[in-house]
Design a protein around this motif. Structure first.
Motif, PDB file in Angstrom:
ATOM      1  N   ASN A 167       0.856  -1.180   0.000  1.00 13.81           N
ATOM      2  CA  ASN A 167       0.000   0.000   0.000  1.00 13.81           C
ATOM      3  C   ASN A 167       0.893   1.231   0.000  1.00 13.81           C
ATOM      4  O   ASN A 167       2.116   1.116   0.088  1.00 13.81           O
ATOM      5  CB  ASN A 167      -0.971  -0.016   1.188  1.00 13.81           C
ATOM      6  CG  ASN A 167      -0.268  -0.086   2.533  1.00 13.81           C
ATOM      7  OD1 ASN A 167       0.459   0.828   2.903  1.00 13.81           O
ATOM      8  ND2 ASN A 167      -0.480  -1.187   3.266  1.00 13.81           N
ATOM      9  N   PRO A 200      -4.351  -3.279   0.801  1.00 12.77           N
ATOM     10  CA  PRO A 200      -4.083  -2.090  -0.024  1.00 12.77           C
ATOM     11  C   PRO A 200      -4.518  -0.792   0.640  1.00 12.77           C
ATOM     12  O   PRO A 200      -4.040   0.283   0.276  1.00 12.77           O
ATOM     13  CB  PRO A 200      -4.895  -2.349  -1.296  1.00 12.77           C
ATOM     14  CG  PRO A 200      -6.032  -3.208  -0.839  1.00 12.77           C
ATOM     15  CD  PRO A 200      -5.437  -4.108   0.207  1.00 12.77           C
ATOM     16  N   PRO A 212      -4.909  -4.754  -6.580  1.00 10.04           N
ATOM     17  CA  PRO A 212      -5.264  -4.597  -5.174  1.00 10.04           C
ATOM     18  C   PRO A 212      -6.584  -5.289  -4.848  1.00 10.04           C
ATOM     19  O   PRO A 212      -7.493  -5.339  -5.688  1.00 10.04           O
ATOM     20  CB  PRO A 212      -5.372  -3.077  -4.991  1.00 10.04           C
ATOM     21  CG  PRO A 212      -5.585  -2.528  -6.370  1.00 10.04           C
ATOM     22  CD  PRO A 212      -4.931  -3.484  -7.320  1.00 10.04           C
ATOM     23  N   ALA A 240      -5.737   5.699  -2.648  1.00 13.72           N
ATOM     24  CA  ALA A 240      -4.781   4.670  -2.252  1.00 13.72           C
ATOM     25  C   ALA A 240      -4.733   3.540  -3.279  1.00 13.72           C
ATOM     26  O   ALA A 240      -3.662   3.014  -3.597  1.00 13.72           O
ATOM     27  CB  ALA A 240      -5.151   4.124  -0.880  1.00 13.72           C
TER      28      ALA A 240
END
Length: 332
Positions: free
Chosen positions: A195, A219, A296, A283
């Protein structure tokens, strides 16, 4: 592995196409624990809401779902099978094996790295999922002995020959261990933590060198990057983050998120929320920009979370300038 367009990726050298975003099904397994009573789930869940969320994700273009036999001591697999129903062939299902558990008490009781157990576990997973094959079968013992792992890799090759498995992977944060599985013809990926706060350059380099997909667990840093922990709210007793084990940084025993981690999240907020993204979407966008191999797999427990995560697909990866800003803010 190639990015076929902005919203799909191919799992390594398997030819299996998935959405660039997968959904992780750990949280929807509900509460479970280890033999000492340590919580290993994310607290209480509403199974009907979980099924609605899974189906909503499907409608929004998510075609990759990652679970494990031990999540909720079998409950996550059953829920996923129930949610998919007749749409099973429209999706790619990944599950994991290696942990031993008591389904009646929802308790993790140990581990078994034998090839014989791998077959028993696969048979049980197929039954719970209501399917005749697993698309990506993953070893769930992160620190398994590499020599034993080579035997398990060979067992996975046998599962492929029998049509029970399409491809396989190891869930580990050790590139050396992952390389053992990568030597197998039908190894397609490695699942590892990655992440924006916890980069994994060694693992991504291995994936690039070996032609593997980089399936990214955590993630959103166990929810820290969702932006929902700024108030340092306490977590319910059945949530693993309320009593975090040593491998789970970013949270403190009984008091919620670690203020030092929250400060880093807050410092990134403006970059991650540029272009109308939520913090979680930013993110995920960082991971897509990090490498064309990343997939992810954020968790979810509601339709609203499913919609927010899936909404990241439309916005795509961060730009080069935003990636540079992240590195500057984090001092990398």
């Amino acid at each position: 592995m190639e990015t076929t367009n902005g919203t799909t990726r191919t799992l390594g050298r398997s030819g299996i196409e998935v959405s660039a975003l997968g959904f992780g099904c750990w949280a929807i397994g509900g509460e479970w624990q280890d033999a000492a009573g340590q919580p290993l789930g994310w607290g209480r869940v509403d199974d009907d809401e979980s099924v609605r969320a899974l189906r909503r994700a499907l409608d929004l273009g998510v075609t990759f779902f990652d679970t494990a036999d031990v999540y909720g001591a079998g409950h996550s697999e059953r829920l996923l099978g129930r949610a998919l129903g007749r749409r099973r062939d429209d999706v790619v299902v990944a599950t994991k094996w290696g942990n031993v558990f008591d389904a009646d008490t929802r308790t993790l009781t140990g581990a078994d790295d034998s090839p014989a157990y791998a077959r028993r576990a696969l048979t049980a997973s197929l039954e719970r999922l209501g399917t005749d094959h697993v698309d990506l079968y993953q070893l769930h013992l992160a620190d398994a002995d590499p020599e034993r792992a080579a035997e398990l890799r060979d067992a996975c090759e046998e599962f492929v020959r029998e049509g029970l498995v399409r491809a396989y992977a190891w869930s580990t944060d050790d590139p050396g261990r992952a390389a053992v599985f990568a030597a197998g013809e039908h190894c397609a990926a490695v699942q590892h933590r990655a992440n924006v706060l916890q980069d994994a350059p060694g693992m991504i380099a291995l994936c690039e060198a070996s032609g593997l997909a980089s399936v990214n667990r955590s993630p959103l840093a166990m929810g820290l990057l969702s932006g929902r922990h700024a108030g340092r709210r306490a977590l319910e007793a059945g949530d693993i983050r309320s009593r975090p084990p040593a491998w789970l940084p970013g949270f403190q025993d009984g008091t919620g998120a670690d203020p030092r981690w929250l400060a880093r999240v807050e410092a990134l907020r403006d970059v991650l929320t540029a272009d109308g993204r939520t913090p979680a979407q930013g993110a995920l966008a960082w991971l897509w920009a990090r490498s064309p191999l990343t997939v992810p797999i954020p968790g979810f427990r509601s339709v609203a979370q499913a919609e927010e995560n899936a909404g990241a697909l439309e916005k795509g990866p961060l730009g080069a300038e935003q990636m540079a800003d992240v590195d500057r803010i984090l001092g990398r």
